[in-house]
Design a protein around this motif. Structure first.
Motif, mmCIF file in Angstrom:
data_model
loop_
_atom_site.group_PDB
_atom_site.id
_atom_site.type_symbol
_atom_site.label_atom_id
_atom_site.label_comp_id
_atom_site.label_asym_id
_atom_site.label_seq_id
_atom_site.Cartn_x
_atom_site.Cartn_y
_atom_site.Cartn_z
ATOM 1 N N UNK A 304 0.834 -1.209 0.000
ATOM 2 C CA UNK A 304 0.000 0.000 0.000
ATOM 3 C C UNK A 304 0.863 1.251 0.000
ATOM 4 N N UNK A 305 1.902 1.260 0.811
ATOM 5 C CA UNK A 305 2.806 2.413 0.857
ATOM 6 C C UNK A 305 3.494 2.604 -0.492
ATOM 7 N N UNK A 306 3.995 1.520 -1.070
ATOM 8 C CA UNK A 306 4.694 1.622 -2.354
ATOM 9 C C UNK A 306 3.770 2.103 -3.462
ATOM 10 N N UNK A 307 2.569 1.557 -3.541
ATOM 11 C CA UNK A 307 1.640 1.926 -4.604
ATOM 12 C C UNK A 307 1.196 3.377 -4.479
ATOM 13 N N UNK A 344 -12.111 4.642 10.399
ATOM 14 C CA UNK A 344 -12.091 5.772 9.476
ATOM 15 C C UNK A 344 -11.209 5.522 8.245
ATOM 16 N N UNK A 345 -10.381 4.472 8.293
ATOM 17 C CA UNK A 345 -9.541 4.190 7.138
ATOM 18 C C UNK A 345 -10.381 3.808 5.912
ATOM 19 N N UNK A 346 -11.537 3.183 6.155
ATOM 20 C CA UNK A 346 -12.423 2.830 5.044
ATOM 21 C C UNK A 346 -12.931 4.080 4.349
ATOM 22 N N UNK A 347 -13.359 5.057 5.147
ATOM 23 C CA UNK A 347 -13.850 6.321 4.585
ATOM 24 C C UNK A 347 -12.735 7.070 3.882
ATOM 25 N N UNK A 348 -11.521 6.979 4.420
ATOM 26 C CA UNK A 348 -10.386 7.650 3.801
ATOM 27 C C UNK A 348 -10.129 7.087 2.399
ATOM 28 N N UNK A 349 -10.188 5.757 2.268
ATOM 29 C CA UNK A 349 -9.973 5.121 0.964
ATOM 30 C C UNK A 349 -11.094 5.469 -0.012
ATOM 31 N N UNK A 350 -12.334 5.489 0.468
ATOM 32 C CA UNK A 350 -13.457 5.846 -0.391
ATOM 33 C C UNK A 350 -13.333 7.293 -0.858
ATOM 34 N N UNK A 381 -3.182 5.708 5.135
ATOM 35 C CA UNK A 381 -3.735 4.410 5.522
ATOM 36 C C UNK A 381 -2.631 3.348 5.537
ATOM 37 N N UNK A 382 -1.784 3.353 4.526
ATOM 38 C CA UNK A 382 -0.698 2.380 4.459
ATOM 39 C C UNK A 382 0.277 2.519 5.614
ATOM 40 N N UNK A 383 0.620 3.765 5.958
ATOM 41 C CA UNK A 383 1.532 3.997 7.073
ATOM 42 C C UNK A 383 0.895 3.587 8.397
ATOM 43 N N UNK A 384 -0.399 3.842 8.520
ATOM 44 C CA UNK A 384 -1.103 3.425 9.745
ATOM 45 C C UNK A 384 -1.087 1.899 9.880
ATOM 46 N N UNK A 385 -1.304 1.227 8.768
ATOM 47 C CA UNK A 385 -1.259 -0.236 8.780
ATOM 48 C C UNK A 385 0.147 -0.732 9.085
ATOM 49 N N UNK A 386 1.151 -0.022 8.573
ATOM 50 C CA UNK A 386 2.540 -0.402 8.819
ATOM 51 C C UNK A 386 2.870 -0.305 10.302
ATOM 52 N N UNK A 387 2.444 0.778 10.938
ATOM 53 C CA UNK A 387 2.696 0.962 12.365
ATOM 54 C C UNK A 387 1.972 -0.110 13.174
ATOM 55 N N UNK A 388 0.716 -0.392 12.806
ATOM 56 C CA UNK A 388 -0.060 -1.403 13.527
ATOM 57 C C UNK A 388 0.559 -2.787 13.358
ATOM 58 N N UNK A 389 0.893 -3.142 12.122
ATOM 59 C CA UNK A 389 1.412 -4.485 11.874
ATOM 60 C C UNK A 389 2.793 -4.662 12.472
#
Length: 407
Positions: A304-307, A344-350, A381-389
């Motif tokens: 996600x971050x790369x794309x 809120x990440x879903x709304x951000x992507x939409x 969103x990608x960075x948030x997922x990176x921090x969480x994972x």
């Protein structure tokens, strides 16, 4: 407003309805658009007058034994005069590898070539989307995505480049490292989209994929040199400055550029200032990409971050290139770690997808290019997922260590 914040609006039945309505609407609008801009020739054949005209005409020149003509602007204007209105011209700024790839289109009529080209790309991308997201609803990220629609409407290659990028990442995720490099090497038909890929591969230790991509690139370029000869490659290289001037000297309207550069120039900044800010932001994106791909986190976060960063790194980005964001969202949907992300990440992507639909019209009217905002939202969103994972991976590692200590 609360529904947007907590993401409860994104239910399966609603997404299905939205995707179906969007896909049908885009298909109808695309047909009407092509009919409106089609031109009937004296012999009764129909030619589609859009960006696709440059692809089709370039392929026809190859079959006529003149592969260097697409890179001679004056000569290419001449062969298009029969189809275009005065002052209208569709340039061909792609490397000879892409010219070799699309040469078979020249065997068909304009409309048939368009249908074959777009249908193949749409089906290929849909297959990749489904495999990434692990659900058939992901096909709506192709047929119901505004950016993908803009690609099909203009006869562009946004679906093709997204397919190559997505297939490369999918193979990388499944450890088919050599094949991943092949797809990445083929993506050099549009090199500005792959600027960050070498940084990601090297940071992640994917040396086999990196070498495979390099070898594929050289073989791909070498094959086009064997097929077309040195004159075509020299013509392409001599045309590069003209391509750069097209972006900075007004030949290409600034509202076409869905980049940081396009945003800065659109709001009144000079080309020099826009170039410096684009470069500085690009360095930031390199750092972010390397930081993400070096970490022991789930692959979806890295993808996600790369794309998303790849839609922001180059000044030469168009709305249809933002189809890469649909791939990023597919990785988010298919990730196992996304269940605990903030709603809120879903709304951000939409919101990012909606921006890709309105950015061109807003930029055309107000000269404010919102395209980079779409990429930035998905990057968040990608960075948030990176921090969480990363936190999840650390917990898993600690548990494993504890288990070994207890043996």
């Amino acid at each position: 407003m609360l529904s947007l914040a907590n993401g409860t609006w994104a239910k399966a039945d609603r997404l299905l309805l939205i995707g179906a309505v969007s896909s049908i609407s885009f298909f109808v609008f695309n047909v009407l658009w092509q009919v409106d801009f089609a031109k009937t020739m004296p012999d009764g054949t129909i030619v589609l007058v859009s960006d696709f005209l440059s692809f089709w005409m370039a392929a026809r020149q190859v079959l006529m034994g003149m592969p260097e003509v697409p890179y001679d602007i004056n000569a290419f204007i001449g062969v298009q005069e029969l189809y275009n209105d005065p002052g209208v011209f569709f340039a061909f700024f792609y490397p000879p590898m892409y010219l070799m790839m699309i040469t078979p289109l020249g065997f068909f009529s304009s409309t048939t070539a368009y249908i074959v080209f777009q249908a193949f790309n749409a089906v290929a991308l849909s297959v990749v989307m489904k495999k990434i997201a692990r659900h058939w609803l992901a096909v709506f990220l192709v047929f119901g995505s505004p950016a993908a629609y803009m690609s099909m409407m203009n006869g562009q290659n946004g679906l093709l480049t997204a397919f190559l990028f997505g297939a490369g990442l999918l193979c990388l995720q499944s450890r088919r490292l050599v094949l991943a490099g092949v797809f990445i090497g083929l993506l050099t038909i549009k090199p500005q989209l792959g600027v960050l890929i070498p940084f990601a591969l090297l940071a992640g230790g994917y040396w086999i994929t990196f070498l495979s991509a390099v070898v594929t690139t050289f073989l791909f370029a070498g094959a086009s040199w064997i097929v077309f000869g040195s004159d075509t490659w020299l013509a392409f290289l001599q045309q590069i400055p003209a391509a750069q001037l097209a972006m900075t000297d007004g030949f290409l309207p600034v509202y076409h550029l869905a980049s940081v550069f396009g945003f800065i120039v659109g709001i009144g900044g000079s080309v020099g200032v826009a170039s410096v800010l684009q470069f500085m932001f690009g360095l930031f994106l390199v750092v972010i990409t390397v930081w993400t791909w070096r970490k022991q986190i789930n692959f979806e976060a890295k993808a996600i971050v790369l794309l998303s960063a790849s839609t922001l790194i180059s000044p030469f980005i168009f709305v249809y290139d933002l189809t890469l964001l649909s791939l990023a969202i597919a990785f988010l949907a298919g990730g196992r770690a996304n269940q605990k992300l903030p709603p809120w990440t879903t709304t951000l992507c939409a919101t990012a997808l909606l921006i890709t639909g309105f950015s061109f019209g807003i930029a055309q009217t107000f000269l404010i290019q919102l395209g980079p905002l779409a990429g930035l939202l998905v990057l968040i969103v990608g960075l948030r997922l990176a921090v969480f994972s990363e936190g999840t991976s650390q917990v898993t590692a600690n548990r494993t260590a504890t288990q070994f200590q207890g043996l």
